[in-house]
Write an enzyme that holds these catalytic residues in place. Structure first.
Site, PDB file in Angstrom:
ATOM      1  N   TYR A  44     -77.679 -35.214 -35.305  1.00 20.94           N
ATOM      2  CA  TYR A  44     -76.628 -35.243 -36.320  1.00 20.94           C
ATOM      3  C   TYR A  44     -76.529 -33.886 -37.011  1.00 20.94           C
ATOM      4  CZ  TYR A  44     -76.327 -40.370 -36.067  1.00 20.94           C
ATOM      5  OH  TYR A  44     -76.144 -41.661 -35.659  1.00 20.94           O
TER       6      TYR A  44
ATOM      7  N   GLY B  79     -58.055 -50.765 -44.172  1.00 21.65           N
ATOM      8  CA  GLY B  79     -56.795 -50.798 -44.897  1.00 21.65           C
ATOM      9  C   GLY B  79     -55.884 -49.646 -44.539  1.00 21.65           C
TER      10      GLY B  79
END
Length: 330
Positions: free
Chosen positions: A53, A220
């Site tokens: 990462y 959303g």
């Protein structure tokens, strides 16, 4: 905060897992430290990272950020259940990837140096290595445990058959074996319900879902677009999913609106309601995003809502009527 055991182990972990992939590439070191501080304030004790990462293979950018945070004191390391991963390339030289005994030894020592700790709580194989025998892998992992460098082991992106192979090989060595499996799992991607989730339940592995909101598509995205805002869910691969499933996503967002809840929180709450799930990985880029995620812990989805979610996002079942893992059997 709610806590549960990590798989069949006696280790207690929070039901939300702090994912750190954004630390470095998307979130500054100072903001990353603030997010980890706030996570502890909320009682989140389970942090997930990986040696690759940070968008700079071989440098361990994210692990270094976490290590410097631990070094600031305040019993931060002692309060954290620390999970990291190995497998992906950390360089372009032979034996700088996968799961040979040599790479396992070197990768573990490198992660310990970057994380500024003398042990890893959960060491996860980022992918299956089809070219290294389980005898070699478990022997190398056994050495790490005997040395006190690693306490528990886990898998990531394994098939159900891989979990069975790993556990039976561990059983033959009288070794604890895997305690977790980290898989992509969300309402839009339920494939692990066919074989991986049943295998994990059978062998007592806690499941840690990654990408719980499918790259932002379940957060959303349509509402945000309508308000003129930007979202992770309307770019890259997520945009392709949105194009194909727009009608379903619209119905999902309406269901969430009827419930009076944010779609992102409903998506996390659904995962928390699934048998065998330890906790989904949340990957906040800001403290505010972290704060908002905790709402999922307070949401209880009723039977009618769960049934409606199954209608919108049907579980995979090749032969129709039979639930997993019997969906393939006839």
């Amino acid at each position: 905060m709610e806590y549960t055991h990590l798989g069949r182990s006696g280790l207690s972990v929070s039901r939300l897992v702090l994912g750190t992939m954004n630390f470095g590439p998307e979130t500054s070191e100072g903001d990353s430290h603030a997010i980890m501080d706030r996570a502890h304030e909320h009682g989140i004790n389970f942090f997930d990272t990986a040696d690759v990462y940070g968008a700079k293979p071989g440098e361990g950018v994210t692990e270094n950020i976490i290590g410097r945070w631990f070094a600031t004191g305040g019993r931060k390391r002692e309060k954290t259940v620390l999970a990291t991963k190995l497998y992906l390339p950390t360089g372009d030289w032979p034996n700088e990837n996968r799961l040979s005994a040599l790479h396992i030894r070197r990768a573990c020592d490198a992660s310990l140096r970057r994380l500024r700790t003398d042990y890893i709580d959960l060491y996860q194989m980022h992918h299956i290595d089809r070219n290294t025998p389980w005898e070699e892998i478990w022997e190398a992992f056994g050495v790490l445990r005997q040395q006190g460098k690693v306490l528990y082991f886990g898998s990531s992106n394994f098939a159900g058959w891989h979990i069975a192979q790993a556990q039976e090989a561990a059983r033959a060595r009288h070794f604890l074996g895997l305690v977790t499996e980290q898989s992509i799992y969300n309402l839009l991607n339920r494939w692990i319900e066919l074989e991986v989730l049943p295998a994990a339940r059978h062998y007592g592995l806690g499941v840690i879902p990654w990408s719980p909101l499918h790259g932002g598509v379940l957060s959303g995205v349509l509402r945000k677009q309508g308000a003129g805002g930007a979202s992770r869910g309307d770019s890259g691969r997520s945009a392709d999913t949105l194009d194909r499933r727009r009608e379903t996503i619209a119905a999902y967002e309406k269901l969430c609106a009827d419930l009076g809840e944010d779609p992102a929180h409903v998506g996390l709450a659904w995962l928390l309601a699934q048998e065998g799930v330890t906790g989904p990985i949340i990957g906040p880029r800001t403290v505010e995003q972290l704060d908002g995620s905790l709402r999922a812990l307070a949401i209880t989805l009723g039977d009618d809502t769960l049934a409606r979610l199954d209608e919108l996002f049907p579980p995979p079942a090749p032969n129709g009527a039979k639930p997993a893992p019997e969906a393939y059997a006839w």
